[in-house]
Design a protein around this motif. Sequence first.
Motif, mmCIF file in Angstrom:
data_model
loop_
_atom_site.group_PDB
_atom_site.id
_atom_site.type_symbol
_atom_site.label_atom_id
_atom_site.label_comp_id
_atom_site.label_asym_id
_atom_site.label_seq_id
_atom_site.Cartn_x
_atom_site.Cartn_y
_atom_site.Cartn_z
ATOM 1 N N ASP A 101 12.131 60.175 45.749
ATOM 2 C CA ASP A 101 13.091 60.353 44.664
ATOM 3 C C ASP A 101 14.464 60.721 45.204
ATOM 4 O O ASP A 101 15.491 60.254 44.693
ATOM 5 N N LEU A 102 14.521 61.537 46.259
ATOM 6 C CA LEU A 102 15.805 61.902 46.860
ATOM 7 C C LEU A 102 16.435 60.696 47.561
ATOM 8 O O LEU A 102 17.648 60.461 47.452
ATOM 9 N N SER A 103 15.625 59.916 48.275
ATOM 10 C CA SER A 103 16.140 58.708 48.936
ATOM 11 C C SER A 103 16.747 57.753 47.920
ATOM 12 O O SER A 103 17.815 57.172 48.146
ATOM 13 N N GLY A 104 16.076 57.590 46.786
ATOM 14 C CA GLY A 104 16.602 56.716 45.732
ATOM 15 C C GLY A 104 17.925 57.226 45.192
ATOM 16 O O GLY A 104 18.849 56.441 44.947
ATOM 17 N N ASP A 105 18.034 58.552 45.000
ATOM 18 C CA ASP A 105 19.289 59.140 44.508
ATOM 19 C C ASP A 105 20.437 58.874 45.476
ATOM 20 O O ASP A 105 21.555 58.528 45.059
ATOM 21 N N LEU A 106 20.178 59.032 46.772
ATOM 22 C CA LEU A 106 21.235 58.856 47.769
ATOM 23 C C LEU A 106 21.646 57.394 47.884
ATOM 24 O O LEU A 106 22.835 57.075 47.987
ATOM 25 N N GLU A 138 19.558 54.073 36.477
ATOM 26 C CA GLU A 138 20.705 54.956 36.237
ATOM 27 C C GLU A 138 20.312 56.385 36.600
ATOM 28 O O GLU A 138 19.178 56.805 36.363
ATOM 29 N N TRP A 139 21.272 57.131 37.169
ATOM 30 C CA TRP A 139 20.939 58.481 37.646
ATOM 31 C C TRP A 139 20.498 59.405 36.509
ATOM 32 O O TRP A 139 19.708 60.329 36.712
ATOM 33 N N GLY A 143 13.906 57.027 34.894
ATOM 34 C CA GLY A 143 13.611 56.408 36.188
ATOM 35 C C GLY A 143 14.388 57.049 37.312
ATOM 36 O O GLY A 143 13.880 57.217 38.424
ATOM 37 N N GLY A 144 15.651 57.428 37.047
ATOM 38 C CA GLY A 144 16.459 58.061 38.073
ATOM 39 C C GLY A 144 16.082 59.506 38.338
ATOM 40 O O GLY A 144 16.328 60.030 39.426
ATOM 41 N N LEU A 145 15.476 60.160 37.343
ATOM 42 C CA LEU A 145 15.137 61.581 37.468
ATOM 43 C C LEU A 145 13.674 61.824 37.824
ATOM 44 O O LEU A 145 13.307 62.946 38.171
ATOM 45 N N MET A 146 12.853 60.786 37.763
ATOM 46 C CA MET A 146 11.412 61.000 37.932
ATOM 47 C C MET A 146 11.033 61.302 39.376
ATOM 48 O O MET A 146 11.734 60.939 40.322
ATOM 49 N N SER A 147 9.928 61.981 39.502
ATOM 50 C CA SER A 147 9.314 62.244 40.802
ATOM 51 C C SER A 147 8.033 61.428 40.897
ATOM 52 O O SER A 147 7.345 61.204 39.892
ATOM 53 N N ASP A 148 7.728 60.973 42.114
ATOM 54 C CA ASP A 148 6.483 60.216 42.282
ATOM 55 C C ASP A 148 5.313 61.126 42.624
ATOM 56 O O ASP A 148 4.221 60.655 42.915
ATOM 57 N N THR A 220 9.895 55.808 28.977
ATOM 58 C CA THR A 220 10.083 54.620 29.804
ATOM 59 C C THR A 220 11.131 54.905 30.870
ATOM 60 O O THR A 220 11.901 55.867 30.760
ATOM 61 N N VAL A 221 11.179 54.075 31.886
ATOM 62 C CA VAL A 221 12.092 54.319 33.009
ATOM 63 C C VAL A 221 13.549 54.316 32.577
ATOM 64 O O VAL A 221 14.401 54.926 33.229
ATOM 65 N N ASP A 222 13.878 53.648 31.466
ATOM 66 C CA ASP A 222 15.274 53.574 31.034
ATOM 67 C C ASP A 222 15.614 54.547 29.908
ATOM 68 O O ASP A 222 16.690 54.473 29.320
ATOM 69 N N THR A 223 14.722 55.487 29.621
ATOM 70 C CA THR A 223 15.020 56.518 28.626
ATOM 71 C C THR A 223 16.200 57.359 29.094
ATOM 72 O O THR A 223 16.213 57.849 30.222
ATOM 73 N N GLY A 224 17.202 57.534 28.231
ATOM 74 C CA GLY A 224 18.425 58.233 28.613
ATOM 75 C C GLY A 224 18.286 59.740 28.594
ATOM 76 O O GLY A 224 17.323 60.309 28.064
ATOM 77 N N LEU A 225 19.294 60.402 29.160
ATOM 78 C CA LEU A 225 19.276 61.858 29.313
ATOM 79 C C LEU A 225 19.242 62.575 27.967
ATOM 80 O O LEU A 225 18.509 63.555 27.801
ATOM 81 N N GLU A 226 20.025 62.117 27.009
ATOM 82 C CA GLU A 226 20.065 62.774 25.708
ATOM 83 C C GLU A 226 18.709 62.686 25.016
ATOM 84 O O GLU A 226 18.242 63.654 24.405
ATOM 85 N N GLU A 227 18.070 61.522 25.125
ATOM 86 C CA GLU A 227 16.750 61.351 24.511
ATOM 87 C C GLU A 227 15.711 62.219 25.217
ATOM 88 O O GLU A 227 14.819 62.785 24.565
ATOM 89 N N LEU A 228 15.832 62.347 26.535
ATOM 90 C CA LEU A 228 14.920 63.216 27.272
ATOM 91 C C LEU A 228 15.106 64.671 26.852
ATOM 92 O O LEU A 228 14.127 65.416 26.691
ATOM 93 N N GLN A 229 16.358 65.080 26.677
ATOM 94 C CA GLN A 229 16.628 66.443 26.229
ATOM 95 C C GLN A 229 15.980 66.701 24.876
ATOM 96 O O GLN A 229 15.339 67.747 24.669
#
Length: 461
Positions: A101-106, A138-139, A143-148, A220-229
């Motif tokens: 997850d960190l490698s993907g962020d970088l 998207e960060w 998908g951008g925030l998930m951990s494997d 889903t991987v494309d769920t946005g930050l506001e919806e996650l909140q």
Amino acid sequence: MIEEPPIEAVELPARWKRLIEAIDANDVVAAHDILESATADDQRRIVSQLDIEDRERLCRLLPVGETAELIENLAEAQAVEMLEEMPADVAADVLEELPADLSGDLLRELDDRRSEAILAEIDDLEESKDLRERAGYEWDSAGGLMSDHVVSFPEHATVADVLAELGNNAEEYSDDEVQYFYVTGENMQLTGVLALRNLVLGRRSRSIGELMIPGPVATTVDTGLEELQDLFESKNYLAFPVVDAAGQLKGIVSRSAVNEALSDAQTEDYLKSSGIVGGEELRSMPLRERCVRRLAWLGPNILLNLLAASIIASYEDTLQSVIALAVFLPMVSDMSGCSGNQAVAVSIRELTLGIIQPRDYVRVLLKEVWLGLNNGVVLGIVLGTLAAIWKGNVYLGLVIGGALMLNTILSVAIGGLVPLILKKFKVDPALASGPILTTCTDMSGFFLVLSLANVAMTRLV
């Protein structure tokens, strides 16, 4: 460009000077010992004070594993800087040592050409594909925030099978906060969730598919930050599973990751509103890059301020006749600007929360105009009274108070509407609202004060 003078080593603590000496001497043992004894905060500080050449030499000096540990402790912007400075093959080796997850962020923060060059150096095609997929999210999405680091088992596995797996690999699973296990079908399709209590108390011969709770809540991987909140606010869960469009389990997104992303988003908005338009800026970045980032904001502001100055120039005779107006011009524009900034902040916040949409401009306008009228009357009376008492001229007080009242109404109306208009045209409201509001309130404030003064000139002189 005027070159930045080097920071002398004497300004650094003794052990950091020893690190520079170790780099100069290619002493890997000494460099390792110094970094090993430093906290993560200390490591971030020293990396920010090393010049580009010393950072490159440090990365070449340390083994790949230790370089990865160092990068893991750095702020994201610092880590990206170091990856940009490394040869592509070394950067690829480092990324393979980091959590996925960190490698993907970088990788996401690197430019496309650099990212592809690094990915091309990764021999494991499956890992390269996974990292490319992660970098494509998207960060601020699930998908951008998930951990494997997700614990899942196939639905046909028995309770005995799962307990044996957990027992044989206890050390590996001890790092995960396991309260639930995810159950998958064919092709890693998420089919259910299994509570740890139900697993432990279940008969050893039963399959976990019989004990699971089917149809778990997932993102889903494309769920946005506001919806996650909103999701975490409505459900008292520590994490949610993340699936792709085909329903395959890809990872988990935790409450802590979402909270951290919300904090990062607020920081990014603050930086943009303060004029750092190119993203996060650190003083370890090259001088030219830092200058360009700031000039991108400051340059256009020169033109906007020239427009405001042109209003004053057109009323130069009025200003010379009643010199006291020069004292109150900045006060009227500044007070109105403060009121407008409050309206901007409320609009941006309501847009973020989804309370309003760009189409709600009529409601926003009416609300702000009514508020501006009330506050404008109060502020106008206060400042107008002070002006009248100071100069002993009631008409001066009426000019200043009236201009402040009218400009306050105008500024809150503009401040409330500009973020909606920018959002409508897909421009970041946090980035552009400030300069537009400042220019408008300055121009209207100067115009109102000087035009009203021109009308009442015979009473002011």
